[in-house]
Design an enzyme around this catalytic site. Structure first.
Site, PDB file in Angstrom:
ATOM      1  N   HIS A 181       2.443   0.001  -0.860  1.00  0.00           N
ATOM      2  CA  HIS A 181       3.895  -0.115  -0.734  1.00  0.00           C
ATOM      3  C   HIS A 181       4.236  -0.438   0.712  1.00  0.00           C
ATOM      4  O   HIS A 181       4.581   0.443   1.512  1.00  0.00           O
ATOM      5  CB  HIS A 181       4.529   1.216  -1.163  1.00  0.00           C
ATOM      6  CG  HIS A 181       5.970   1.104  -1.532  1.00  0.00           C
ATOM      7  ND1 HIS A 181       6.404   0.428  -2.655  1.00  0.00           N
ATOM      8  CD2 HIS A 181       7.094   1.595  -0.933  1.00  0.00           C
ATOM      9  CE1 HIS A 181       7.718   0.517  -2.732  1.00  0.00           C
ATOM     10  NE2 HIS A 181       8.158   1.203  -1.695  1.00  0.00           N
ATOM     11  N   ASP A 214       0.098  -0.948  -5.108  1.00  0.00           N
ATOM     12  CA  ASP A 214       1.320  -0.198  -4.814  1.00  0.00           C
ATOM     13  C   ASP A 214       1.487   0.936  -5.831  1.00  0.00           C
ATOM     14  O   ASP A 214       1.633   0.671  -7.037  1.00  0.00           O
ATOM     15  CB  ASP A 214       2.522  -1.141  -4.886  1.00  0.00           C
ATOM     16  CG  ASP A 214       3.799  -0.529  -4.330  1.00  0.00           C
ATOM     17  OD1 ASP A 214       3.910   0.709  -4.342  1.00  0.00           O
ATOM     18  OD2 ASP A 214       4.675  -1.300  -3.899  1.00  0.00           O
ATOM     19  N   SER A 234      11.653  -2.406  -1.158  1.00  0.00           N
ATOM     20  CA  SER A 234      11.593  -1.225  -2.017  1.00  0.00           C
ATOM     21  C   SER A 234      12.925  -1.002  -2.733  1.00  0.00           C
ATOM     22  O   SER A 234      13.341  -1.848  -3.525  1.00  0.00           O
ATOM     23  CB  SER A 234      11.162  -0.021  -1.174  1.00  0.00           C
ATOM     24  OG  SER A 234      10.876   1.103  -1.964  1.00  0.00           O
TER      25      SER A 234
END
Length: 209
Positions: free
Chosen positions: A190, A159, A107
Site C-alpha cells: 500500500h 497490497d 488510498s
C-alpha cells in the site's frame, strides 16, 4: 456547497493554459499531504487540495467505513455528491476550466476519486489514482459513459489494504464504461511506488489535459 465547507489549499497554475489537479489525500492526512505529488505529476498545473470532512478517531477521511476494508457505501455516495458540488463551486470561484479538472488521490482519496468518476461522469477530464479499489462495494455502478475520460491506475500486487482483486475490479468497471485506461501494477504493498509515479507523470504528459 460553499467554498468554505472544505478546508483546502489552492495554488494557481504556474504555466499558461495548464489544467487543474484535484488532490484527495489518504486516511489520516490533510490538504497539504499530496501537494508534492501534484507538483511532481503535473509541473505547472493548478492545485486544488481539500481536506476530507469525516473524522475517524482523529484521522481525516472522505467517507465512513464500517471496519477496515468495508465501506459505508451510502455515506460514500452522499459525501461524494457533496465533494462533486464543492468542486463545481471551486471551478466558479477560481475561474477554472471545468473541462480540464483531473483528480489524483491515494488510498481513501483514490477510492473517492474513483467514486467521482463513476457517480458524477463529466465532472472530471481524467484521474491518476494510486492504491484505489472499486468504491461501490457489492454494487455494480450505473452504465455511465466515460469515453471522454483518461484514467491511470497504480496498484500494488501485495497490497493488504486495497487488494489487487479490488484494483482490477475497478479497472474492469472503468473499461466497461469506455474510459481510456492505463493500468500499472507494482510488486509492493500500500504505497505510491516511485516507478509508478514516473509512469503516471509520463501518462499525464501524453494525455493532453
Amino acid at each position: 456547497m460553499a467554498l468554505g465547507d472544505y478546508e483546502h489549499v489552492w495554488e494557481p497554475a504556474t504555466e499558461a493554459d495548464a489544467p487543474t489537479l484535484l488532490l484527495l489525500h489518504g486516511t489520516g492526512a490533510d490538504e497539504h499531504d499530496l501537494l508534492p505529488l501534484g507538483r511532481a505529476l503535473a509541473p505547472g498545473a493548478a492545485l486544488l487540495s481539500p481536506r476530507g470532512t469525516v473524522d475517524e478517531n482523529g484521522m481525516n477521511r472522505w467517507f465512513r467505513r464500517l471496519r477496515e476494508g468495508v465501506f459505508d457505501v451510502e455515506d460514500l455516495v452522499e459525501r461524494t455528491g457533496e465533494l462533486a458540488a464543492w468542486t463545481g463551486e471551486a471551478v466558479r470561484a477560481y475561474g477554472l476550466d471545468p473541462e480540464r479538472i483531473v483528480v489524483s488521490g491515494f488510498s481513501n482519496g483514490a477510492n473517492t476519486g474513483a467514486a467521482l468518476l463513476l457517480l458524477h461522469p463529466g465532472l472530471l477530464a481524467g484521474a491518476a489514482l494510486f492504491a484505489a479499489g472499486a468504491p461501490l462495494q457489492g454494487r455494480e455502478p450505473a452504465a455511465v459513459d466515460l469515453s471522454a475520460t483518461s484514467v491511470f491506475l497504480g496498484s500494488g500486487v501485495a497490497d493488504p489494504i486495497t487488494t489487487i482483486d479490488q484494483a482490477r475490479l475497478l479497472g474492469r468497471q472503468l473499461r466497461e464504461r469506455g474510459a481510456r485506461l492505463s493500468e500499472h501494477e507494482h510488486p509492493g504493498g500500500h504505497q505510491l511506488a516511485p516507478d509508478v509515479l514516473a509512469e503516471a507523470r509520463s501518462w499525464f504528459s501524453a494525455s493532453g489535459f
